[in-house]
Structures are given as C-alpha cells and as structure tokens.
Design a protein around this motif. Structure first.
Motif, PDB file in Angstrom:
ATOM      1  N   HIS A  70       0.793  -0.792   0.024  1.00 16.69           N
ATOM      2  CA  HIS A  70       0.223  -0.140  -0.022  1.00 16.69           C
ATOM      3  C   HIS A  70       1.050   1.623  -0.118  1.00 16.69           C
ATOM      4  N   ALA A  71       0.338   2.346  -0.500  1.00 13.00           N
ATOM      5  CA  ALA A  71       1.496   3.769  -0.756  1.00 13.00           C
ATOM      6  C   ALA A  71       0.289   4.680  -0.365  1.00 13.00           C
ATOM      7  N   ILE A  72       0.546   5.539   0.320  1.00 16.19           N
ATOM      8  CA  ILE A  72       0.205   6.832   0.047  1.00 16.19           C
ATOM      9  C   ILE A  72       0.881   8.193   0.473  1.00 16.19           C
ATOM     10  N   PRO A  73       0.591   8.790  -1.186  1.00 14.45           N
ATOM     11  CA  PRO A  73       1.255   9.892  -1.377  1.00 14.45           C
ATOM     12  C   PRO A  73       0.932  10.874  -0.146  1.00 14.45           C
ATOM     13  N   LEU A  74       2.044  11.557  -0.024  1.00 13.44           N
ATOM     14  CA  LEU A  74       1.664  12.653   1.451  1.00 13.44           C
ATOM     15  C   LEU A  74       2.434  13.835   0.564  1.00 13.44           C
ATOM     16  N   TYR A  75       3.529  14.281   0.090  1.00 10.61           N
ATOM     17  CA  TYR A  75       4.171  15.475  -0.586  1.00 10.61           C
ATOM     18  C   TYR A  75       5.117  15.541  -1.897  1.00 10.61           C
ATOM     19  N   GLU A  76       5.846  16.861  -1.944  1.00  7.16           N
ATOM     20  CA  GLU A  76       6.579  16.960  -2.741  1.00  7.16           C
ATOM     21  C   GLU A  76       7.563  17.291  -2.438  1.00  7.16           C
ATOM     22  N   GLU A  77       8.953  17.432  -3.004  1.00  4.62           N
ATOM     23  CA  GLU A  77       9.733  18.336  -2.516  1.00  4.62           C
ATOM     24  C   GLU A  77      10.549  19.165  -4.221  1.00  4.62           C
ATOM     25  N   THR A  78      11.117  20.198  -4.065  1.00  2.00           N
ATOM     26  CA  THR A  78      11.945  21.101  -4.425  1.00  2.00           C
ATOM     27  C   THR A  78      13.053  19.701  -4.599  1.00  2.00           C
ATOM     28  N   ILE A  79      13.498  19.871  -6.169  1.00  2.00           N
ATOM     29  CA  ILE A  79      15.086  19.251  -6.627  1.00  2.00           C
ATOM     30  C   ILE A  79      16.039  20.437  -6.464  1.00  2.00           C
ATOM     31  N   VAL A  80      17.308  20.413  -5.574  1.00  2.00           N
ATOM     32  CA  VAL A  80      18.128  21.522  -5.687  1.00  2.00           C
ATOM     33  C   VAL A  80      20.153  20.555  -6.787  1.00  2.00           C
ATOM     34  N   ALA A  81      20.437  21.497  -6.813  1.00  2.00           N
ATOM     35  CA  ALA A  81      21.730  21.546  -7.033  1.00  2.00           C
ATOM     36  C   ALA A  81      22.402  21.671  -5.660  1.00  2.00           C
ATOM     37  N   TRP A  82      23.542  20.839  -5.394  1.00  2.00           N
ATOM     38  CA  TRP A  82      23.888  20.737  -4.104  1.00  2.00           C
ATOM     39  C   TRP A  82      25.810  21.175  -4.702  1.00  2.00           C
ATOM     40  N   VAL A  83      26.386  21.727  -4.683  1.00  2.00           N
ATOM     41  CA  VAL A  83      27.661  22.248  -4.622  1.00  2.00           C
ATOM     42  C   VAL A  83      28.274  23.079  -4.003  1.00  2.00           C
ATOM     43  N   ALA A  84      29.413  23.273  -4.196  1.00  2.00           N
ATOM     44  CA  ALA A  84      31.020  24.101  -3.543  1.00  2.00           C
ATOM     45  C   ALA A  84      29.917  25.823  -3.316  1.00  2.00           C
ATOM     46  N   LYS A  85      30.274  26.208  -2.237  1.00  2.00           N
ATOM     47  CA  LYS A  85      30.056  27.312  -2.112  1.00  2.00           C
ATOM     48  C   LYS A  85      31.058  28.038  -2.995  1.00  2.00           C
ATOM     49  N   GLY A 119      34.999  19.038  -4.897  1.00  2.00           N
ATOM     50  CA  GLY A 119      35.702  19.252  -5.427  1.00  2.00           C
ATOM     51  C   GLY A 119      35.539  19.698  -7.130  1.00  2.00           C
ATOM     52  N   GLY A 120      34.494  20.293  -7.067  1.00  2.00           N
ATOM     53  CA  GLY A 120      33.551  20.696  -8.469  1.00  2.00           C
ATOM     54  C   GLY A 120      32.614  19.990  -8.971  1.00  2.00           C
ATOM     55  N   ALA A 121      32.623  18.922  -8.423  1.00  2.00           N
ATOM     56  CA  ALA A 121      30.690  17.948  -9.276  1.00  2.00           C
ATOM     57  C   ALA A 121      29.579  18.490  -8.665  1.00  2.00           C
ATOM     58  N   VAL A 122      28.162  18.717  -8.987  1.00  2.00           N
ATOM     59  CA  VAL A 122      27.335  19.166  -8.839  1.00  2.00           C
ATOM     60  C   VAL A 122      25.821  17.905  -8.238  1.00  2.00           C
TER      61      VAL A 122
END
Length: 231
Positions: A70-85, A119-122
């Motif tokens: 059984h599955a109950i969808p709850l909420y959706e999340e935004t996707i982000v790019a996480w990078v070095a500052k 090291g520079g990846a995303v």
C-alpha cells in the motif's frame, strides 16, 4: 517474509534521508504508549525492510515497485543542485537543467559524493537533504524545471498490525477523538466527544426562569398595546 502480528515491541518505521518525523513522533507519544522504533534507510534499500519484514512501515521516495504494498503519497519536494560554496552555479538564485550541462552531476548523497562536490561536482538531491545538512562549505540552488521528488508512506498489504492504521491517522492529521482511532474507543469516548463538541449547550426543554415582576411588566405592556386605538 516474516510476519509481524504483535504490537508489544512498538511500531518499526523506516525513512529515507531528508524525511523528518519530529511532529508525528510527538503526537504519537501524547496518544499511545507503544514506542516508535525509527531508523533511516538508504534510498536504494528503501523497500528492503518491508519486503523482509524488519519494518512495519516506511517513508519512501516514489516511484517504487508497488506489488504487495500500500502507498499513500504525502508531499512533493523541490530538487536542488548542491555545490561547493565557491562554485560558479551559486551566482544564480535559481537554476535550470540546462545550467547543469557540462557539469559532473551526481545523485547519491553519500560521504564520497560530498567529497566530490567539494572538488567541483554537482549533487542533485531533494531540498530537505541539502537543507538538513547545514554545511557551511556547500550551497544549494533550486532547479526550477526538474521533476519534483514525491514522498510516500508505504506498508505491506498482508500486514495487519493495528498500530499501522493508528500511525497513518497521525500522519494524516486525524484527531485523537476520531472514531477510526483506537485512542477514541474507550467506553466513555462517545460521551466525551459529545461534551467536547458543545460543552455549553443547554437543555432547551427547560424554560428559562422569569421573575414575577418581569412577567407582569411584559404582560401589562402587551395589554396596553392591544387595547390602544388609533386616533
């Protein structure tokens, strides 16, 4: 697959990284005595505990193979790019998928992946994962045209553990006095709910007492009004 038919040990809950259960755990502790046994599971293994019976219920990220579940969808999340500052992508407040072209893009938020990000990846992840880490050496930016990540609550079709239904009620915001909740099934639950719903309601079959003086004044005024003739 092992089968869970007892509730004495509490409810065994898994969740993928980024899902926070603090509110639901607090509400559960206020209503029930059985403990919640919570553990984090990797995204790649999010269904393993349900399949082998070591978990009763799990917060997962869709899509999944739903056979037997059984599955109950709850909420959706935004996707982000996480990078070095100091990465060039931090110059913008928002990104598109086109902005990631030519970059080394990762999707697994493991320790090794974070080293590569420095090291520079995303690293492309749901926002809750990046936000929850609170790392000063990393920054994240929303990817506005990326498909969102959907979180769902999942359990086995053949698991009849009654605590599962109780926990689902907590997650869905069901009140403690809901007729579907076990906490409301005591012998005095119905009377308690009725009193709580309208505690100041009066018995309308009993007339409100009126003093003789008030009755006399109202009666006299009414008689004079009826006896008055138009001029």
């Amino acid at each position: 697959m092992s089968e869970n038919t007892t509730t004495e040990a509490g409810l065994r809950i898994g969740h993928v990284r980024g899902v926070t259960l603090a509110k639901w755990r607090r509400i559960w502790a206020e209503r029930y005595t059985e403990p919640l046994l919570v553990s984090e599971v990797p995204d790649s293994e999010q269904l393993d505990g349900l399949r082998d019976g070591s978990l009763d219920i799990c917060f997962v990220r869709l899509p999944i193979e739903r056979e037997g579940l059984h599955a109950i969808p709850l909420y959706e999340e935004t996707i982000v790019a996480w990078v070095a500052k100091d990465h060039v992508l931090t110059a913008a407040d928002e990104l598109t998928l086109a902005d990631l072209e030519g970059e080394t893009v990762l999707n697994d938020p493991s320790g090794i992946a974070l080293d590569r990000v420095l090291g520079g990846a995303v690293l492309v992840v749901p926002m809750s994962i990046a936000r929850g880490a609170s790392r000063r050496d990393l920054r994240y930016r929303p990817i506005v045209d990326a498909e969102t990540s959907q979180v769902a609550l999942v359990w086995r079709v053949d698991d009849e553990n009654p605590l599962i239904e109780e926990f689902i009620g907590v997650v869905r915001g069901r009140g403690a006095n809901s007729s579907r909740g076990r906490a409301a099934q005591g012998p005095d639950a119905g009377a308690a709910r009725k009193a709580t719903k309208n505690p100041d309601r009066r018995d309308r079959s009993t007339p409100t007492p009126t003093s003789k003086g008030q009755a006399k004044r109202r009666g006299g005024a009414s008689s004079r009004a009826r006896g008055r003739r138009p001029r």
